[in-house]
Design an enzyme around this catalytic site. Sequence first.
Site, PDB file in Angstrom:
ATOM      1  N   HIS A 156      51.042   2.471  -1.850  1.00 14.12           N
ATOM      2  CA  HIS A 156      49.649   2.897  -1.787  1.00 14.12           C
ATOM      3  C   HIS A 156      49.516   4.243  -2.471  1.00 14.12           C
ATOM      4  O   HIS A 156      50.319   5.147  -2.242  1.00 14.12           O
ATOM      5  CB  HIS A 156      49.194   3.028  -0.330  1.00 14.12           C
ATOM      6  N   ASP A 206      37.616   0.867   9.575  1.00 14.81           N
ATOM      7  CA  ASP A 206      37.732   1.855   8.492  1.00 14.81           C
ATOM      8  C   ASP A 206      36.527   1.778   7.567  1.00 14.81           C
ATOM      9  O   ASP A 206      36.045   2.805   7.080  1.00 14.81           O
ATOM     10  CB  ASP A 206      39.025   1.636   7.693  1.00 14.81           C
ATOM     11  N   ARG A 215      32.057   8.979   7.041  1.00 15.06           N
ATOM     12  CA  ARG A 215      32.735  10.221   6.603  1.00 15.06           C
ATOM     13  C   ARG A 215      32.270  10.614   5.206  1.00 15.06           C
ATOM     14  O   ARG A 215      32.090  11.796   4.904  1.00 15.06           O
ATOM     15  CB  ARG A 215      34.250  10.013   6.614  1.00 15.06           C
ATOM     16  N   SER A 238      43.206   6.339   8.194  1.00 13.62           N
ATOM     17  CA  SER A 238      42.465   5.391   7.359  1.00 13.62           C
ATOM     18  C   SER A 238      43.425   4.625   6.443  1.00 13.62           C
ATOM     19  O   SER A 238      43.414   3.390   6.386  1.00 13.62           O
ATOM     20  CB  SER A 238      41.421   6.179   6.541  1.00 13.62           C
ATOM     21  N   LYS A 267      45.132   0.467   7.023  1.00 11.58           N
ATOM     22  CA  LYS A 267      45.014  -0.620   6.044  1.00 11.58           C
ATOM     23  C   LYS A 267      46.389  -1.148   5.649  1.00 11.58           C
ATOM     24  O   LYS A 267      46.582  -2.341   5.467  1.00 11.58           O
ATOM     25  CB  LYS A 267      44.244  -0.123   4.815  1.00 11.58           C
TER      26      LYS A 267
HETATM   27  N1  URA Z   1      41.712   6.811   0.943  1.00 12.68           N
HETATM   28  C1  URA Z   1      41.488   6.074   2.049  1.00 12.68           C
HETATM   29  O1  URA Z   1      41.735   4.874   2.078  1.00 12.68           O
HETATM   30  N2  URA Z   1      40.989   6.712   3.132  1.00 12.68           N
HETATM   31  C2  URA Z   1      40.720   8.016   3.168  1.00 12.68           C
HETATM   32  O2  URA Z   1      40.288   8.522   4.176  1.00 12.68           O
HETATM   33  C3  URA Z   1      40.945   8.778   1.986  1.00 12.68           C
HETATM   34  C4  URA Z   1      41.466   8.132   0.894  1.00 12.68           C
END
Ligand code: URA
Length: 435
Positions: free
Chosen positions: A82, A161, A168, A183, A187
């Site tokens: 990621h 999320d 946010r 967050s 995922k």
């Molecule tokens: N990428 C994400 O998936 N979440 C965040 O909060 C910031 C960057």
Amino acid sequence: MHPEEIIRHKRDGHQLSRRQIEYFINGLVSGEVADYQGSAWAMAVYFQGMTPQETADLALAMAHSGEVMDLSAIAGIKVDKHSTGGVGDKTTPVVVALCAAAGVPVAKLSGRGLGFTGGTIDKFESIPGFRTEMNQKDFFAQVNRIKAAVIAQSGNLVPADKILYGLRDVTATVDSIPLIASSVMSKKIASGADGIVLDIKVGRGAFMKTVEEAVKLAHTMVAIGTQAGRRVAAILSDMEKPLGYAVGNRLEIQEAVDLLRGQGPQDLEQLCLALSGRMILLGGAVSSLKDADSLARHLLDEGHGYTKLAEMVEAQGGRVKNLERIADIDPASLQVEVKSPRAGYITGLKTDEIGRAVMALGAGREQSGQKIDHSVGLILHKKTGDLVETGDVLVTIHANDPQKLEMAKEQVLLAMEWGESMPLMAPIILEVVDG
Ligand code: URA
């Protein structure tokens, strides 16, 4: 339990229990907790922070707020990577290909881009015919057969999320370490991989502006993954300048292909090898990092990564006769060189501004759902640290609209910082945090 009580508790600097966190997160998804309460809570977390335990509880509560992928039908130790988002980041096609060529399965769910950072799915979709939607049975079958598949996140993965990030994004609460860490990790956990390598970008083109902040984020994410029983490592990489030279979807796929054919830029190569080496290690193909790194190098040098990418493109329906020259397919109608108005060293690049210029050309989205143009973007010919003469070509812009082209030219020139001497240059890999 009442949402208001939980907000007050956090506002006043107290630690939330797992039950309170689960109640709040599930309530956001069910509607029992209102959006404005979610926003107030995010602001309380922004100011008060969270303990490692609260952060891990939050990540797990979010991960379980929807579907959690069960990858057990795929043989082997599944690995994923990621990136926290950057400009010109085309590492995924390269590292997926190298890991798969090493026999390590990668069943990857990726996202589309929003804002000035690009999205992996947009890059793959710039390959004509490439399918990013697939049912689970075909997805698993492809990974079992060729060890690699990259598809778009779909269904009901981490609905919490989606809601919380949406709040946010408009309440100035994105840049909070516990909120970013939970967050991202929610995922990754819900996507089901056993091993996760994180590429945490640092610099002007990233959420994390300093190495110190990024190290904190890395430790937080590694701790969450470890609590969830996953193998995790994090690499901090420089985002003070775009990665490689190409920015824009199909142009970036071309650069990834060039790298896999032995002709890629050095910064991109170094980062891809570091990420792949760690993924190969977590995937258990070899038993030491040294062996993993040399395997990644060997697979790159011998062209096995390229063969694997071509196999994956074909398996996902890519209609490409000549993947080596992917950028020649349906190129942008205007390709214009921008020459330097002055001499000197480039001492810095406003990476986020370059990302915005490319987005404005049509390569990215300001709002989700917006259609994008896969052919537009730019190729940098000079980057930070280069000595430039007046009239040297700085950038080639690929555009389909003369007005947007003019705007991009101006923006790119404004993104360049100049000086009389060579600036100090950061290495591409700034730090590594192992689990
Ligand atoms: N990428 C994400 O998936 N979440 C965040 O909060 C910031 C960057």
